[in-house]
Design a protein around this motif. Structure first.
Motif, PDB file in Angstrom:
ATOM      1  N   ASN B  11       0.841  -1.207   0.000  1.00  0.00           N
ATOM      2  CA  ASN B  11       0.000   0.000   0.000  1.00  0.00           C
ATOM      3  C   ASN B  11       0.876   1.257   0.000  1.00  0.00           C
ATOM      4  OD1 ASN B  11      -3.313   0.184   1.324  1.00  0.00           O
ATOM      5  ND2 ASN B  11      -2.225   1.790   0.277  1.00  0.00           N
ATOM      6  N   GLY B  12       1.911   1.213   0.810  1.00  0.00           N
ATOM      7  CA  GLY B  12       2.828   2.361   0.877  1.00  0.00           C
ATOM      8  C   GLY B  12       3.503   2.608  -0.464  1.00  0.00           C
ATOM      9  N   ILE B  13       3.878   1.515  -1.144  1.00  0.00           N
ATOM     10  CA  ILE B  13       4.523   1.639  -2.459  1.00  0.00           C
ATOM     11  C   ILE B  13       3.541   2.247  -3.465  1.00  0.00           C
ATOM     12  CG2 ILE B  13       5.435   0.302  -4.414  1.00  0.00           C
ATOM     13  CD1 ILE B  13       6.634  -1.645  -2.264  1.00  0.00           C
ATOM     14  N   LEU B  18       2.161   6.154  -7.176  1.00  0.00           N
ATOM     15  CA  LEU B  18       1.011   6.769  -7.864  1.00  0.00           C
ATOM     16  C   LEU B  18       0.666   8.151  -7.298  1.00  0.00           C
ATOM     17  CD1 LEU B  18      -1.315   3.644  -8.314  1.00  0.00           C
ATOM     18  CD2 LEU B  18       0.488   4.479  -9.800  1.00  0.00           C
ATOM     19  N   HIS B  19       1.481   8.607  -6.356  1.00  0.00           N
ATOM     20  CA  HIS B  19       1.289   9.945  -5.753  1.00  0.00           C
ATOM     21  C   HIS B  19      -0.144  10.123  -5.257  1.00  0.00           C
ATOM     22  CE1 HIS B  19       5.197  10.921  -7.421  1.00  0.00           C
ATOM     23  NE2 HIS B  19       4.760  10.599  -8.627  1.00  0.00           N
ATOM     24  N   ASP B  20      -0.647   9.090  -4.590  1.00  0.00           N
ATOM     25  CA  ASP B  20      -2.028   9.162  -4.113  1.00  0.00           C
ATOM     26  C   ASP B  20      -2.121   8.517  -2.725  1.00  0.00           C
ATOM     27  OD1 ASP B  20      -4.718   9.125  -3.636  1.00  0.00           O
ATOM     28  OD2 ASP B  20      -5.266   8.094  -5.493  1.00  0.00           O
ATOM     29  N   PRO B  21      -2.109   9.349  -1.670  1.00  0.00           N
ATOM     30  CA  PRO B  21      -2.154   8.803  -0.302  1.00  0.00           C
ATOM     31  C   PRO B  21      -3.497   8.174   0.050  1.00  0.00           C
ATOM     32  CG  PRO B  21      -2.204  11.223  -0.273  1.00  0.00           C
ATOM     33  CD  PRO B  21      -1.990  10.818  -1.694  1.00  0.00           C
ATOM     34  N   GLY B  36      -4.839   5.472 -12.175  1.00  0.00           N
ATOM     35  CA  GLY B  36      -3.393   5.660 -12.350  1.00  0.00           C
ATOM     36  C   GLY B  36      -2.582   4.381 -12.380  1.00  0.00           C
ATOM     37  N   TRP B  37      -3.187   3.241 -12.057  1.00  0.00           N
ATOM     38  CA  TRP B  37      -2.454   1.963 -12.160  1.00  0.00           C
ATOM     39  C   TRP B  37      -2.621   1.482 -13.597  1.00  0.00           C
ATOM     40  CZ3 TRP B  37      -3.625  -3.128  -8.904  1.00  0.00           C
ATOM     41  CH2 TRP B  37      -2.646  -4.078  -9.206  1.00  0.00           C
ATOM     42  N   ASP B  38      -1.621   1.767 -14.403  1.00  0.00           N
ATOM     43  CA  ASP B  38      -1.676   1.417 -15.823  1.00  0.00           C
ATOM     44  C   ASP B  38      -0.346   0.806 -16.251  1.00  0.00           C
ATOM     45  OD1 ASP B  38       0.070   3.567 -15.986  1.00  0.00           O
ATOM     46  OD2 ASP B  38      -1.456   4.961 -16.707  1.00  0.00           O
ATOM     47  N   SER B  39      -0.184   0.609 -17.563  1.00  0.00           N
ATOM     48  CA  SER B  39       1.035  -0.068 -18.034  1.00  0.00           C
ATOM     49  C   SER B  39       2.295   0.741 -17.707  1.00  0.00           C
ATOM     50  CB  SER B  39       0.941  -0.325 -19.530  1.00  0.00           C
ATOM     51  OG  SER B  39       0.681   0.878 -20.226  1.00  0.00           O
ATOM     52  N   LEU B  40       2.165   2.061 -17.688  1.00  0.00           N
ATOM     53  CA  LEU B  40       3.327   2.912 -17.376  1.00  0.00           C
ATOM     54  C   LEU B  40       3.701   2.772 -15.902  1.00  0.00           C
ATOM     55  CD1 LEU B  40       5.344   5.229 -17.892  1.00  0.00           C
ATOM     56  CD2 LEU B  40       3.475   6.832 -17.538  1.00  0.00           C
ATOM     57  N   THR B  41       2.715   2.960 -15.023  1.00  0.00           N
ATOM     58  CA  THR B  41       3.031   2.920 -13.598  1.00  0.00           C
ATOM     59  C   THR B  41       3.287   1.492 -13.108  1.00  0.00           C
ATOM     60  OG1 THR B  41       0.652   2.947 -13.160  1.00  0.00           O
ATOM     61  CG2 THR B  41       1.809   5.056 -13.032  1.00  0.00           C
ATOM     62  N   HIS B  42       2.780   0.511 -13.854  1.00  0.00           N
ATOM     63  CA  HIS B  42       3.027  -0.886 -13.471  1.00  0.00           C
ATOM     64  C   HIS B  42       4.528  -1.184 -13.454  1.00  0.00           C
ATOM     65  CE1 HIS B  42       1.765  -4.941 -12.678  1.00  0.00           C
ATOM     66  NE2 HIS B  42       2.380  -5.426 -13.738  1.00  0.00           N
ATOM     67  N   VAL B  43       5.227  -0.649 -14.441  1.00  0.00           N
ATOM     68  CA  VAL B  43       6.684  -0.844 -14.494  1.00  0.00           C
ATOM     69  C   VAL B  43       7.336  -0.213 -13.257  1.00  0.00           C
ATOM     70  CG1 VAL B  43       8.790  -0.249 -15.772  1.00  0.00           C
ATOM     71  CG2 VAL B  43       6.753  -0.962 -17.015  1.00  0.00           C
ATOM     72  N   GLN B  44       6.873   0.985 -12.903  1.00  0.00           N
ATOM     73  CA  GLN B  44       7.427   1.673 -11.725  1.00  0.00           C
ATOM     74  C   GLN B  44       7.085   0.898 -10.446  1.00  0.00           C
ATOM     75  OE1 GLN B  44       9.009   4.607 -12.564  1.00  0.00           O
ATOM     76  NE2 GLN B  44       8.335   4.339 -14.677  1.00  0.00           N
ATOM     77  N   LEU B  45       5.865   0.373 -10.404  1.00  0.00           N
ATOM     78  CA  LEU B  45       5.433  -0.376  -9.218  1.00  0.00           C
ATOM     79  C   LEU B  45       6.258  -1.658  -9.048  1.00  0.00           C
ATOM     80  CD1 LEU B  45       1.560   0.063  -9.586  1.00  0.00           C
ATOM     81  CD2 LEU B  45       2.933   0.872  -7.652  1.00  0.00           C
TER      82      LEU B  45
END
Lengths: 302, 84
Positions: B11-13, B18-21, B36-45
């Motif tokens: 959750n913290g990650i 995703l810059h969303d507390p 905001g959980w998409d193919s771009l942010t999935h790589v970052q996650l």
């Protein structure tokens, strides 16, 4: 816009196996116009015929595509860790990828679908087929270096119906696939390293699509291309930035590095296009090292 | 590491990447539930998750994550603990 059974099947299968990627594909499809869907319908017809000859169908090709998507995603995670591409040596890539028919077959089949489903690939493909017809009358001798799956070759055959067409690729698998996909014996299919091709033949037009990143010294390829072009001959060149893959060696950090290399090779850039793999602004794309694809139509000084 | 701890860390990650507390994850949370959980942010996650838990996923595993529970389960498999 999802008006074909094939397209519905494609999206449903992607949704079932990779929901996140399906989200991206649906967003991409929503932004496309009727020309895209006409081209996609034509492509899928040719692609299914090509697959059928190998006893396969679209679902087999989709497995190849999904494998490619998964690999590229993981490659990008590793790229974020290290800031570099995993491979550094051409001979190793040749041995592990280009000379492996099964790997190449799956890779090229996946890449073929990406030409329509990845925003950067489709934008560059459109750029190619929309730019070339204006040079129809001046192109007698055409060369494609690194034909890969053969999609660009299939278009060149249509756009330049009377031209002499040569195709050079280091991979026998790619040449076989291009031959099967285009169903054309008109080109001379030459398995060779481009550096071994004699410079006696001068071409009016050379296509060099996504080749520069596959070599350790892309400047050398551009110098060779320059030597093979007639004065004022044209080059269609593309290269990705920040795009790790199992056969990518040379890392371009941004499109400017690609442009600079083309200019330093003695070519003028006539027109160009740069597209990120994700629909984000350039500041965020650079911050997150999003892959992108640059394409240019360049002309030899003459 | 137990399930509550893994989910809390995940959750913290997600909050950070995703810059969303306001994001609150459950095992059944999917990409459709999280803006905001998409193919771009999935790589970052994935990058952040691997770093945090000191593990490495395979390409096939990344492709098959359908919800947070799948990610949790894979982390636990790697760490040899209980399922979420």
């Amino acid at each position: 816009m999802l008006d074909s059974d094939d397209l519905n099947m494609i999206v449903a299968r992607i949704e079932a196996k990779n929901p996140l990627h399906a989200k991206k594909i649906k967003k991409h499809l929503k932004t496309q116009d009727s020309i895209f869907f006409e081209r996609l319908t034509d492509f899928l017809g040719a692609y299914k015929a090509f697959l059928k000859k190998q006893g396969q169908g679209l679902s087999d090709a989709l497995d190849c595509y999904l494998r490619l998507v998964a690999e590229v995603t993981l490659d990008h995670v590793r790229f974020l860790e290290t800031g570099r591409y995993a491979n550094q040596n051409f001979e190793e890539v040749k041995e592990n990828v280009y000379d492996q028919p099964d790997i190449m077959d799956s890779y090229m089949k996946g890449l073929l679908l990406s030409q329509f489903f990845w925003r950067q690939h489709y934008a560059v493909f459109s750029f190619f087929i929309e730019a070339l017809p204006s040079f129809q009358s001046m192109v007698e001798n055409y060369l494609e270096i690194g034909c890969g799956h053969g999609l660009y070759l299939s278009q060149a055959l249509k756009i330049f119906p009377k031209a002499n067409i040569d195709v050079v690729d280091i991979s026998a698998s790619s040449l076989a696939m291009a031959r099967l996909f285009t169903l054309s014996e008109r080109p001379r299919y030459i398995q060779a390293d481009i550096h071994d091709v004699q410079e006696s033949e001068k071409y009016d037009f050379i296509t060099l699509g996504e080749v520069l990143e596959h070599v350790q010294d892309p400047k050398k390829i551009l110098a060779k291309v320059n030597a093979l072009l007639k004065p004022q001959g044209l080059l269609f060149v593309t290269a990705p930035a920040n795009a790790p893959a199992k056969d990518h060696l040379y890392l371009f950090h941004n499109e400017q590095e690609i442009k600079d290399m083309i200019l330093k090779a003695g070519l003028n850039i006539v027109k160009d296009i740069h597209v990120y793999a994700e629909d984000v602004d350039s500041t965020r794309a650079q911050e997150l090292k999003v892959s992108s694809l640059y394409a240019a139509l360049a002309q030899k000084k003459g | 590491m137990d399930q509550i701890e893994i989910l809390k860390k995940l959750n913290g990650i997600f909050n950070q990447v995703l810059h969303d507390p306001a994001i609150v994850l459950k095992s059944e949370t999917t990409a459709s539930d999280v803006e905001g959980w998409d193919s771009l942010t999935h790589v970052q996650l994935i990058f952040a998750i691997e770093k945090e838990f000191k593990i490495r996923f395979s390409a096939l595993e990344i492709q098959q994550f359908a919800n947070v529970g799948d990610i949790c389960q894979k982390i636990q498999e790697r760490q040899g603990s209980r399922a979420c």
